[in-house]
Write a protein that holds these residues in place. Structure first.
Motif, PDB file in Angstrom:
ATOM      1  N   ARG A   1       0.844  -1.194   0.000  1.00 18.46           N
ATOM      2  CA  ARG A   1       0.000   0.000   0.000  1.00 18.46           C
ATOM      3  C   ARG A   1       0.876   1.239   0.000  1.00 18.46           C
ATOM      4  O   ARG A   1       2.036   1.208   0.420  1.00 18.46           O
ATOM      5  N   THR A   2       0.334   2.321  -0.471  1.00 19.40           N
ATOM      6  CA  THR A   2       1.029   3.599  -0.495  1.00 19.40           C
ATOM      7  C   THR A   2       0.406   4.517   0.544  1.00 19.40           C
ATOM      8  O   THR A   2      -0.800   4.785   0.505  1.00 19.40           O
ATOM      9  N   ILE A   3       1.198   4.990   1.470  1.00 27.07           N
ATOM     10  CA  ILE A   3       0.694   5.838   2.555  1.00 27.07           C
ATOM     11  C   ILE A   3       0.389   7.226   2.010  1.00 27.07           C
ATOM     12  O   ILE A   3       1.186   7.819   1.284  1.00 27.07           O
ATOM     13  N   SER A   4      -0.756   7.754   2.373  1.00 24.89           N
ATOM     14  CA  SER A   4      -1.151   9.081   1.904  1.00 24.89           C
ATOM     15  C   SER A   4      -2.165   9.690   2.856  1.00 24.89           C
ATOM     16  O   SER A   4      -2.992   8.980   3.446  1.00 24.89           O
ATOM     17  N   ALA A   5      -2.101  10.996   2.983  1.00 23.75           N
ATOM     18  CA  ALA A   5      -3.082  11.704   3.813  1.00 23.75           C
ATOM     19  C   ALA A   5      -4.476  11.622   3.212  1.00 23.75           C
ATOM     20  O   ALA A   5      -5.471  11.794   3.921  1.00 23.75           O
ATOM     21  N   SER A   6      -4.560  11.361   1.917  1.00 17.18           N
ATOM     22  CA  SER A   6      -5.862  11.281   1.270  1.00 17.18           C
ATOM     23  C   SER A   6      -6.571   9.967   1.553  1.00 17.18           C
ATOM     24  O   SER A   6      -7.779   9.854   1.313  1.00 17.18           O
ATOM     25  N   SER A   7      -5.844   8.975   2.061  1.00 12.70           N
ATOM     26  CA  SER A   7      -6.464   7.670   2.286  1.00 12.70           C
ATOM     27  C   SER A   7      -6.293   7.146   3.702  1.00 12.70           C
ATOM     28  O   SER A   7      -6.819   6.088   4.022  1.00 12.70           O
ATOM     29  N   HIS A   8      -5.538   7.841   4.546  1.00 11.34           N
ATOM     30  CA  HIS A   8      -5.370   7.314   5.900  1.00 11.34           C
ATOM     31  C   HIS A   8      -6.638   7.524   6.719  1.00 11.34           C
ATOM     32  O   HIS A   8      -7.540   8.273   6.336  1.00 11.34           O
ATOM     33  N   HIS A   9      -6.698   6.863   7.861  1.00 10.62           N
ATOM     34  CA  HIS A   9      -7.899   6.884   8.706  1.00 10.62           C
ATOM     35  C   HIS A   9      -7.794   7.892   9.844  1.00 10.62           C
ATOM     36  O   HIS A   9      -8.495   7.790  10.842  1.00 10.62           O
ATOM     37  N   GLN A  10      -6.925   8.855   9.704  1.00 10.80           N
ATOM     38  CA  GLN A  10      -6.709   9.871  10.720  1.00 10.80           C
ATOM     39  C   GLN A  10      -7.385  11.175  10.306  1.00 10.80           C
ATOM     40  O   GLN A  10      -7.770  11.349   9.147  1.00 10.80           O
ATOM     41  N   ALA A  11      -7.478  12.089  11.243  1.00 11.58           N
ATOM     42  CA  ALA A  11      -8.163  13.353  10.971  1.00 11.58           C
ATOM     43  C   ALA A  11      -7.219  14.429  10.449  1.00 11.58           C
ATOM     44  O   ALA A  11      -7.674  15.470   9.981  1.00 11.58           O
ATOM     45  N   SER A  12      -5.921  14.210  10.517  1.00 15.45           N
ATOM     46  CA  SER A  12      -4.969  15.223  10.083  1.00 15.45           C
ATOM     47  C   SER A  12      -4.971  15.357   8.569  1.00 15.45           C
ATOM     48  O   SER A  12      -5.269  14.399   7.839  1.00 15.45           O
ATOM     49  N   ASP A  13      -4.605  16.534   8.087  1.00 13.53           N
ATOM     50  CA  ASP A  13      -4.557  16.801   6.654  1.00 13.53           C
ATOM     51  C   ASP A  13      -3.176  16.592   6.065  1.00 13.53           C
ATOM     52  O   ASP A  13      -2.919  16.940   4.913  1.00 13.53           O
ATOM     53  N   VAL A  14      -2.252  16.024   6.831  1.00 16.40           N
ATOM     54  CA  VAL A  14      -0.896  15.791   6.346  1.00 16.40           C
ATOM     55  C   VAL A  14      -0.390  14.501   6.960  1.00 16.40           C
ATOM     56  O   VAL A  14      -0.806  14.102   8.059  1.00 16.40           O
ATOM     57  N   ASN A  15       0.493  13.823   6.239  1.00 18.00           N
ATOM     58  CA  ASN A  15       1.090  12.583   6.725  1.00 18.00           C
ATOM     59  C   ASN A  15       2.589  12.642   6.441  1.00 18.00           C
ATOM     60  O   ASN A  15       2.991  12.865   5.297  1.00 18.00           O
ATOM     61  N   ILE A  16       3.411  12.461   7.466  1.00 17.82           N
ATOM     62  CA  ILE A  16       4.851  12.616   7.283  1.00 17.82           C
ATOM     63  C   ILE A  16       5.451  11.496   6.435  1.00 17.82           C
ATOM     64  O   ILE A  16       6.592  11.607   5.990  1.00 17.82           O
ATOM     65  N   PHE A  17       4.684  10.417   6.199  1.00 20.71           N
ATOM     66  CA  PHE A  17       5.157   9.313   5.356  1.00 20.71           C
ATOM     67  C   PHE A  17       4.523   9.364   3.971  1.00 20.71           C
ATOM     68  O   PHE A  17       4.451   8.350   3.283  1.00 20.71           O
ATOM     69  N   GLU A  18       4.070  10.525   3.560  1.00 24.56           N
ATOM     70  CA  GLU A  18       3.348  10.675   2.302  1.00 24.56           C
ATOM     71  C   GLU A  18       4.126  10.058   1.133  1.00 24.56           C
ATOM     72  O   GLU A  18       5.307  10.340   0.917  1.00 24.56           O
ATOM     73  N   GLY A  19       3.426   9.185   0.371  1.00 23.63           N
ATOM     74  CA  GLY A  19       4.004   8.575  -0.814  1.00 23.63           C
ATOM     75  C   GLY A  19       4.875   7.367  -0.556  1.00 23.63           C
ATOM     76  O   GLY A  19       5.366   6.748  -1.504  1.00 23.63           O
ATOM     77  N   MET A  20       5.068   6.989   0.692  1.00 22.29           N
ATOM     78  CA  MET A  20       5.909   5.836   1.014  1.00 22.29           C
ATOM     79  C   MET A  20       5.156   4.545   0.725  1.00 22.29           C
ATOM     80  O   MET A  20       4.040   4.340   1.180  1.00 22.29           O
ATOM     81  N   GLU A  21       5.771   3.653  -0.036  1.00 20.17           N
ATOM     82  CA  GLU A  21       5.170   2.371  -0.362  1.00 20.17           C
ATOM     83  C   GLU A  21       5.683   1.330   0.616  1.00 20.17           C
ATOM     84  O   GLU A  21       6.887   1.155   0.783  1.00 20.17           O
ATOM     85  N   VAL A  22       4.762   0.637   1.271  1.00 17.36           N
ATOM     86  CA  VAL A  22       5.138  -0.317   2.311  1.00 17.36           C
ATOM     87  C   VAL A  22       4.509  -1.670   2.028  1.00 17.36           C
ATOM     88  O   VAL A  22       3.386  -1.770   1.528  1.00 17.36           O
ATOM     89  N   HIS A  23       5.259  -2.719   2.359  1.00 23.64           N
ATOM     90  CA  HIS A  23       4.738  -4.076   2.343  1.00 23.64           C
ATOM     91  C   HIS A  23       4.220  -4.403   3.738  1.00 23.64           C
ATOM     92  O   HIS A  23       4.667  -3.838   4.730  1.00 23.64           O
ATOM     93  N   GLY A  24       3.304  -5.352   3.782  1.00 30.18           N
ATOM     94  CA  GLY A  24       2.748  -5.738   5.067  1.00 30.18           C
ATOM     95  C   GLY A  24       1.543  -4.904   5.416  1.00 30.18           C
ATOM     96  O   GLY A  24       1.664  -3.725   5.745  1.00 30.18           O
ATOM     97  N   VAL A  25       0.352  -5.523   5.324  1.00 26.13           N
ATOM     98  CA  VAL A  25      -0.894  -4.792   5.515  1.00 26.13           C
ATOM     99  C   VAL A  25      -1.859  -5.646   6.329  1.00 26.13           C
ATOM    100  O   VAL A  25      -1.993  -6.842   6.061  1.00 26.13           O
ATOM    101  N   PRO A  26      -2.527  -5.080   7.327  1.00 23.32           N
ATOM    102  CA  PRO A  26      -3.557  -5.848   8.032  1.00 23.32           C
ATOM    103  C   PRO A  26      -4.797  -6.015   7.165  1.00 23.32           C
ATOM    104  O   PRO A  26      -5.331  -5.050   6.627  1.00 23.32           O
ATOM    105  N   VAL A  27      -5.235  -7.253   7.008  1.00 31.19           N
ATOM    106  CA  VAL A  27      -6.456  -7.530   6.254  1.00 31.19           C
ATOM    107  C   VAL A  27      -7.675  -7.429   7.162  1.00 31.19           C
ATOM    108  O   VAL A  27      -8.725  -6.945   6.764  1.00 31.19           O
TER     109      VAL A  27
END
Length: 737
Positions: free
Chosen positions: A582-608
């Motif tokens: 998955r690619t981390i982004s403020a547009s898709s995270h489940h938080q209320a903030s409008d910014v994510n310090i890991f923006e655009g980082m692609e990570v392996h390992g995801v909870p299903v």
């Protein structure tokens, strides 16, 4: 929905069945069904309880197995940036009346792992079989599309995906919950070993682990075929709904624990830190009131000590004996606000030792930092870069060494929060080699990014990274800390999650000292550790479980209730897809903030899927509705055996012992009191320096004094008279005679 005659053990076969290739027309209209339909056992009707999700590239959508008569009225779901591996989330629901196996969920295909997953049961269920990524990327009508047009179309799609997307409110899904769940076909991973087994959960507790388990007929089966079944993550450090300087962090306990669940974390340990004049017990009660009815998963509380007096000592005793607190946080920074002196630290550590509590320390040299901040402002460095420049790495490392020394003298276990630099990590590693009882906690930010962003020309991006201690500009720091974490020199991972909006941070736009400190990480923590630790080969899956869950449970006296997949442990379980991306982004995270310090980082390992005490609280990238208040406060007992068992043995071993000797029976010299050379004790009043003992007659007798200390030779001396004479005296030579 037609009933399926397959047994629950056949659910995984759907994942590898790619024989049913969809037609081009079907491919153009395909959709990814997030949730299937469930049969009402009383009426036998198909009940729709979820919404469909459009594919990453396509725009088609459908409303479950019964599409609307008007296609234009179907709700449109914006494409998301997350790319997950395929998963067969839920198995089948058994009808207790007829004993038949009912299809409970549908397959997902995310185009990053395996092929298509079509089956006859999918057609019977009314769901279009999903198509794999290869078919998804092929042109719909290859004979009619030229190569140049295809390339242009791909470029347009890539450009559209790269464009920033506005933050959209996440929809929550309602699913049927039960107190009996069977997780079937997965690989159970604990900190010590991995093994293939099914896990049966009843009433929130793990009841059975093994194969061919005997379970009740009304059990819901969840397929974990090809997935890892791991203990729910424990985030050791959060600041949710945190008030500071008239502002409150944007993620409250409801939103924050939902984001945690989306990242695979089922329990958090928040910090009670109240800047008002209320007592520690009153602050604790305030935090409980904010969290009890809001948390999705379980939680505990550490309490910060910002001053030291007898009232604080009494409150600490109440919190340990009556409120289930076994750890306290002290600060060596934030001068004139929260900082304790070295003397106060020693007293606090001694009291925590007597209570059997764990000492947590935020280690920075507050005195040096205060001078550094003033110097930066004086030189006109008012942007976020001034934050790091005023808090160099050496200031953090020095404070860590000092804190460990003081705690060791008090024989108190120490836990260093927010390990952000190589220097501080090295100090912890070296002290552990010498036998000191100290633990180190790097956070998601220090493991996943660095401090180069402080010099970003966009103030918004630079300010989003302001936290204390700061991220270090050395880009090799995250990898270095991950090495120490993998080797056991650092033990746990937290997030120190304290998220703010850009508008809130703008309070310090012209003065970096006024930017509220804090970064996100509660949702990203486990994926970042997997990406930079397991995916790079630095640690195995068992070490991953240890540093994200088990070690924290042991240190904070939660083990084995938490941090382990075992019979009688809480059913805090995560089904983990190790190959999903998955690619981390403020547009898709489940938080209320409008910014994510890991923006655009692609990570392996995801909870299903994430289960808290056997209840599904997160599934297929969506939070399950009506989960607020499901979590509970967890009491933690003092005198944790994992810590104090070793500490007590160490204290006995290092206890000073007097040497037993035979007495000396020979002559003993008499020693006079030691007197400095040339010193004579004063026996009388000080001499009057305005008086002299010199006389022309020479009759002065040294030592002869009257009763008031005046020399006898001066007692009847004639007072001096003034003589009129030129300088040098009169001459006896008369030249005029």
């Amino acid at each position: 929905m037609a009933e399926s005659s397959r047994d629950v053990s056949d659910t995984a076969s759907v994942m590898s069945d790619s024989s049913a290739a969809p037609s081009p027309r079907t491919a153009r209209r395909r959709h990814l069904a997030m949730f299937g339909n469930i049969v009402d056992p009383n009426e036998g009707k198909s009940l729709d309880f979820g919404s469909d999700r459009s594919s990453r590239r396509g725009s088609g959508s459908s409303a479950g197995s019964n599409p609307p008569s008007n296609p234009g009225s179907a709700p449109h779901t914006p494409p998301r940036t997350r790319r997950l591996g395929p998963s067969s989330m839920f198995g089948q629901l058994v009808d207790p009346d007829e004993g038949k196996s009912l299809q409970f969920g549908s397959e997902r295909s995310f185009g990053s792992r395996r092929g298509s997953s079509g089956s006859n049961s999918a057609h019977e269920n009314g769901n279009t079989p999903p198509k794999d990524k290869k078919d998804q990327d092929e042109p719909q009508e290859p004979k009619e599309m030229e190569g140049g047009e295809e390339e242009q179309e791909e470029k347009k799609e890539e450009k559209a995906e790269a464009a920033p997307k506005p933050r959209v409110k996440r929809e929550e899904v309602t699913i049927q919950q039960t107190n009996k769940v069977l997780i079937k076909g997965g690989t159970v991973v604990n900190d010590d070993r991995s093994f293939s087994a099914d896990v049966y959960v009843e009433d929130g507790i793990i009841a059975q682990i093994g194969h061919d388990l005997s379970v009740p007929d009304d059990t819901i089966a969840i397929s974990a075929e090809g997935k890892l079944v791991i203990p729910g993550g424990i985030d050791t450090h959060t600041h949710l709904q945190f008030p500071k300087n008239g502002l409150t962090s944007v993620d409250d306990f409801s939103q924050g624990t939902k984001a945690a669940a989306a990242g695979g974390t089922t329990m958090i340990i928040d910090c009670v830190l109240d800047s008002s004049d209320c007592s520690l017990v009153e602050a604790y009660d305030k935090w409980r009131a904010m969290a009890d009815d809001s948390v999705v998963g379980d939680y505990a509380l550490n309490v910060a000590i910002t001053k030291w007096d007898n009232k604080v000592k009494i409150d600490m005793e109440k919190l340990v004996h009556q409120r289930g607190v076994n750890a306290f946080l002290v600060f060596m920074s934030y001068k004139d606000k929260w900082q304790l002196t070295d003397s106060e630290l020693y007293q606090a550590f001694c009291h925590m030792r007597d209570l059997g509590a764990l000492a947590l320390v935020h280690a920075e040299n507050g005195d040096v930092i205060k001078q550094g901040e003033d110097e930066m402002i004086k030189q006109g460095v008012v942007g976020p870069e001034g934050h790091e420049l005023s808090r160099p790495e050496e200031v953090e490392a020095e404070a860590v060494q000092r804190a460990i020394t003081i705690a060791d003298q008090a024989n108190c276990p120490l836990y260093v929060v927010r390990v952000m630099s190589k220097g501080s990590a090295d100090v912890i590693a070296e002290c552990r080699k010498k036998g000191y009882v100290v633990y180190g906690e790097p956070i998601a930010a220090s493991l996943g990014t660095d401090g180069t962003q402080y010099w970003n020309t966009k103030w918004r991006e630079a300010a989003a990274h302001v936290t204390s201690p700061p991220l270090r500009p050395d880009p090799t720091t995250p990898g270095y800390l991950m090495d120490l974490l993998a080797n056991g020199d650092l033990q746990v991972t937290g997030s120190a999650h304290c998220s703010w909006t850009t508008g809130q941070r703008a309070a310090g736009q012209s003065d970096f000292t006024k930017i509220p400190h804090g970064v996100n990480g509660i949702e990203e923590r486990m994926s970042i550790v997997w990406e930079n630790g397991v995916a790079t080969g630095k640690m195995d899956e068992n070490t991953f479980v240890a540093v994200t869950s088990t070690n924290a449970a042991k240190i904070f006296n939660l083990y084995p209730r938490k941090g382990k997949i075992a019979v009688d442990s809480d059913a805090d379980i995560v089904i983990w897809d190790a190959e999903a991306v998955r690619t981390i982004s403020a547009s898709s995270h489940h938080q209320a903030s409008d910014v994510n310090i890991f923006e655009g980082m692609e990570v392996h390992g995801v909870p299903v899927a994430t289960l808290s005490k056997g209840r599904v609280i997160f599934k297929d990238d969506q939070i399950v509705a009506n989960s607020e208040g499901h979590g509970v406060f967890v009491d933690r007992k003092a005198h944790c055996d994992h810590i104090y068992g070793r500490l007590e043995a160490r204290a006995k071993y290092l206890l000073p012992r007097a040497v037993i000797r035979m007495e000396h029976d020979g002559p003993v010299a008499q020693v006079a009191p030691a007197v400095a050379a040339g010193y004579q004790p004063r026996t009388s009043r000080p001499r009057n320096l305005h008086e002299s003992q010199f006389t022309l007659s020479g009759d002065t007798k040294q030592g002869d004094e009257d009763e008031i200390g005046t020399p006898i030779s001066r007692r009847n001396r004639k007072p001096a008279t003034r003589v009129n004479a030129p300088p040098g005296g009169r001459s006896s030579l008369n030249i005029f005679e």
